[in-house]
Enzyme design. Sequence first.
Site, PDB file in Angstrom:
ATOM      1  N   ARG A 140       0.852  -1.189   0.000  1.00  0.00           N
ATOM      2  CA  ARG A 140       0.000   0.000   0.000  1.00  0.00           C
ATOM      3  C   ARG A 140       0.887   1.238   0.000  1.00  0.00           C
ATOM      4  O   ARG A 140       1.670   1.451   0.917  1.00  0.00           O
ATOM      5  CB  ARG A 140      -0.913  -0.012   1.229  1.00  0.00           C
ATOM      6  CG  ARG A 140      -1.801   1.211   1.355  1.00  0.00           C
ATOM      7  CD  ARG A 140      -2.771   1.065   2.530  1.00  0.00           C
ATOM      8  NE  ARG A 140      -3.475   2.314   2.745  1.00  0.00           N
ATOM      9  CZ  ARG A 140      -3.191   3.192   3.707  1.00  0.00           C
ATOM     10  NH1 ARG A 140      -2.223   2.931   4.587  1.00  0.00           N
ATOM     11  NH2 ARG A 140      -3.866   4.309   3.823  1.00  0.00           N
ATOM     12  N   HIS A 173      -2.428  11.126   0.776  1.00  0.00           N
ATOM     13  CA  HIS A 173      -1.905  10.909   2.120  1.00  0.00           C
ATOM     14  C   HIS A 173      -1.261  12.224   2.582  1.00  0.00           C
ATOM     15  O   HIS A 173      -0.066  12.286   2.848  1.00  0.00           O
ATOM     16  CB  HIS A 173      -0.913   9.749   2.127  1.00  0.00           C
ATOM     17  CG  HIS A 173      -0.675   9.164   3.483  1.00  0.00           C
ATOM     18  ND1 HIS A 173      -0.740   7.813   3.739  1.00  0.00           N
ATOM     19  CD2 HIS A 173      -0.376   9.740   4.679  1.00  0.00           C
ATOM     20  CE1 HIS A 173      -0.470   7.575   5.016  1.00  0.00           C
ATOM     21  NE2 HIS A 173      -0.247   8.742   5.605  1.00  0.00           N
ATOM     22  N   GLU A 184      -6.952   8.633   6.200  1.00  0.00           N
ATOM     23  CA  GLU A 184      -7.164   9.309   7.468  1.00  0.00           C
ATOM     24  C   GLU A 184      -7.593  10.775   7.339  1.00  0.00           C
ATOM     25  O   GLU A 184      -6.884  11.693   7.748  1.00  0.00           O
ATOM     26  CB  GLU A 184      -5.906   9.217   8.331  1.00  0.00           C
ATOM     27  CG  GLU A 184      -5.493   7.795   8.648  1.00  0.00           C
ATOM     28  CD  GLU A 184      -4.302   7.679   9.578  1.00  0.00           C
ATOM     29  OE1 GLU A 184      -4.047   6.576  10.079  1.00  0.00           O
ATOM     30  OE2 GLU A 184      -3.622   8.707   9.811  1.00  0.00           O
ATOM     31  N   ASN A 198      -7.485   1.930  10.034  1.00  0.00           N
ATOM     32  CA  ASN A 198      -6.184   2.183  10.647  1.00  0.00           C
ATOM     33  C   ASN A 198      -6.371   2.260  12.154  1.00  0.00           C
ATOM     34  O   ASN A 198      -7.199   3.033  12.639  1.00  0.00           O
ATOM     35  CB  ASN A 198      -5.577   3.499  10.147  1.00  0.00           C
ATOM     36  CG  ASN A 198      -5.144   3.424   8.700  1.00  0.00           C
ATOM     37  OD1 ASN A 198      -5.295   2.397   8.046  1.00  0.00           O
ATOM     38  ND2 ASN A 198      -4.592   4.515   8.194  1.00  0.00           N
ATOM     39  N   TYR A 204      -4.229   2.241  15.982  1.00  0.00           N
ATOM     40  CA  TYR A 204      -2.992   2.273  16.757  1.00  0.00           C
ATOM     41  C   TYR A 204      -3.249   2.103  18.253  1.00  0.00           C
ATOM     42  O   TYR A 204      -2.496   1.443  18.946  1.00  0.00           O
ATOM     43  CB  TYR A 204      -2.229   3.577  16.489  1.00  0.00           C
ATOM     44  CG  TYR A 204      -1.651   3.623  15.096  1.00  0.00           C
ATOM     45  CD1 TYR A 204      -0.418   3.047  14.821  1.00  0.00           C
ATOM     46  CD2 TYR A 204      -2.347   4.215  14.058  1.00  0.00           C
ATOM     47  CE1 TYR A 204       0.116   3.072  13.542  1.00  0.00           C
ATOM     48  CE2 TYR A 204      -1.825   4.245  12.768  1.00  0.00           C
ATOM     49  CZ  TYR A 204      -0.602   3.668  12.516  1.00  0.00           C
ATOM     50  OH  TYR A 204      -0.081   3.673  11.240  1.00  0.00           O
ATOM     51  N   GLU A 250      -3.494   0.069   8.313  1.00  0.00           N
ATOM     52  CA  GLU A 250      -2.331   0.545   9.077  1.00  0.00           C
ATOM     53  C   GLU A 250      -2.450   0.047  10.499  1.00  0.00           C
ATOM     54  O   GLU A 250      -3.527   0.087  11.104  1.00  0.00           O
ATOM     55  CB  GLU A 250      -2.215   2.076   9.122  1.00  0.00           C
ATOM     56  CG  GLU A 250      -1.646   2.708   7.885  1.00  0.00           C
ATOM     57  CD  GLU A 250      -1.440   4.213   8.048  1.00  0.00           C
ATOM     58  OE1 GLU A 250      -1.146   4.663   9.183  1.00  0.00           O
ATOM     59  OE2 GLU A 250      -1.594   4.930   7.052  1.00  0.00           O
TER      60      GLU A 250
END
Length: 492
Positions: free
Chosen positions: A91, A134, A179, A308, A310, A388
């Site tokens: 990606r 991005h 995002e 994504n 985290y 991600e």
Amino acid sequence: MTIDLRKDLTTVADVTPRPFPTDFLFGAATAAFQIEGAAFDDGRTASIWDAFCRVPGAVVNGDDGDVACDHYHRMPQDVALMRELGLSSYRFSSSWSRVQPDGGPVNAKGLDFYSRLVDELLGAGIKPWLTLYHWDLPQTLEEAGGWANRDTAFRFRDYALAMHDALGDRLDVWTTLNEPWCSSFLSYTAGAHAPGRQDVAAGLAAGHHLLLAHGLAVQALRERDHDLELGITLNLTVAEPVDPTNPGDVDAARRIDGQFNRFFLDPIFRGEYADDLLADVGHLGLDAVVQPGDLDVISAPIDTLGVNYYHGEYVSERPAEHPLLVQAPTDRAIRSPFPAADGVFNHPRGLPLTAMEWEVQPDGLRELLVRVHEDYAASAGVRLFVTENGAAYDDAPTTDASGEMRVHDAERTEFLEAHLGAILDAIDEGVPVHGYFYWSLMDNFEWAWGYDKRFGLVRVDYDTQVRTVKDSGLAYAAIIRDRALAGPGTVS
């Protein structure tokens, strides 16, 4: 570097392997500004991040992306490294400033780089996964109002079609945005990311116009080729109240969920902004930018959703006694990215921390995937991917007895395995997750953190540009080879 898994990696053999689905994609992700370098080569002009890096105190150590990982000049070698790791997909993002310098006419040399990259990936048996945006808006478009200007959404549609002109014959997966929460609220409201504005109304306008850009691009690309796999990638969280019996804490979690997750999920999947979100932020600027027909465009059907993840959010109406670091410790003052979350405070849970003081919470990924599948993706027939997930640790190279450089990053290996385990847990609960992309393939420019933090499976020596596969990269290669998660392992 040639990877010999039998020599370089040993794992505990007495743990029952957990297999992945036969069509599960194993990938890694990067972004153009973070790795390409060649900032002004072959016609590329400044993006908002080139400009932001030159603002005193905006980026740790005053770092910039002028050279980064020099991927622009080292792309074939980097693809060869991906092949050695066994990646089934890569990606990457394209730089708008490289493809359409200053947001103007198409730059043939810029397009040629991405054409060669796609060919190199296909030749290596790696599925190209393109993200069109991005965060690297051409600076000239920012000077015309940036994402707070409605016209930028239509410019983005034109850029998407220019990319399709060049790559549409070889590329079937197209992600519009990465995002948009970051490129709106973190960038236009908090001022923590480029372009560094601190304006609530501008952040809400940017968020809406990014969604409009997504919808316009999906419609235009669908008209070009009905068989394209079209989608968007959202960074999402699990927002939980510190005290679920305290109405103030519960409302704090509701507001974060609304302004982090549902601001984007609801328009895309339901063609609406939720009533409680509008009550929170409509009067702050959102009502002023939503025009008739916009939500019909934004909710154009998609095929894939990239998630994504985290860490989660543990929030209260009361300040934490020992709060964790939220953003990069730069010299430039910033504000909260949330337009209507004054009086909401993050609290630590006492979990292990990454080098950025992000809590390691793998089960949050399972919970998030279940929620997104049940509330949004399943009824829309949208396929879920984790696009991600990764961690920064202060790992350092060592030299083994044979003189080879090694990076023993046991914490990152544990992070990787734990989150892949969480995906398998979600699959066991009936969530059809179709792939995983570790962030990041290699150490790179980490936005406001500059080069101070390393996320990569591959270490980059920024002085020499030498690449070294870390132990976590070897562990991932073994998982890909076996198409199974063996459980906790040791790397020798």
